[in-house]
Design a protein around this motif. Structure first.
Motif: not given
Ligand code: SME
Length: 163
Positions: A138-163
């Protein structure tokens, strides 16, 4: 006793990629991915995300019962994952120091940090009412999904997450 659940991770990954196709907003992606994960994995009572905000974790999109909104980085399984940058696979949450019981039905938990530009900006959090629900698979499978999220999403759009 640990129970083995087999999730079809190649299928989950293909479905996650299809859901993220042409969509790079983290909140929309997290909303759909929390739904996909909760539909695809057996014996979960909570599946969702917390986002880094003002030096703590803030509740993000999820499936399950209402949960605590703020988590300090020195608290609970999510705080441990976010502050250490390491996944937390916890077979018995009651034995985990500082565990936060949002739902008293939760017995085991898996939390995976999500990074952007080298910093933890969110965590994926899964809870189960069964002890030892989560495996290395489960850890390996979901880590792959997370890696895809990290590269596919534009995290600057979630402005409120910036500290
Ligand atoms: N149990 C978590 C808190 C979040 S809820 O499970 C949704 C923890 O200890 O960090």
């Amino acid at each position: 006793m640990s129970t083995h659940f087999s999730t079809d991770y190649p299928l989950l990954q293909a479905q996650a990629k299809a859901l993220l196709e042409g969509e790079d907003h983290p909140l929309a992606a997290m909303a759909n991915l929390s739904a996909l994960i909760s539909q695809s994995m057996e014996s979960l009572n909570w599946a969702g995300f917390y986002l880094m905000h003002r030096g703590e974790l803030l509740l993000g999109p999820f499936q399950g019962k209402p949960a605590c909104v703020h988590i300090a980085l020195n608290r609970g399984v999510c705080g441990a994952a976010a502050s250490s940058g390491l996944p937390q696979l916890v077979p018995d949450v009651h034995a985990f120091p500082g565990h936060i019981a949002c739902d008293c039905a939760s017995c085991s938990e898996l939390v995976i940090p999500i990074r952007s530009q080298g910093r933890v900006i969110a965590v994926l959090d899964l809870d189960s009412p069964l002890p030892s629900r989560f495996s290395q698979e489960d850890l390996d499978g979901l880590s792959d999904l997370v890696r895809h999220m990290e590269s596919a999403l534009d995290w600057s759009l979630a402005q409120y997450t910036l500290e």
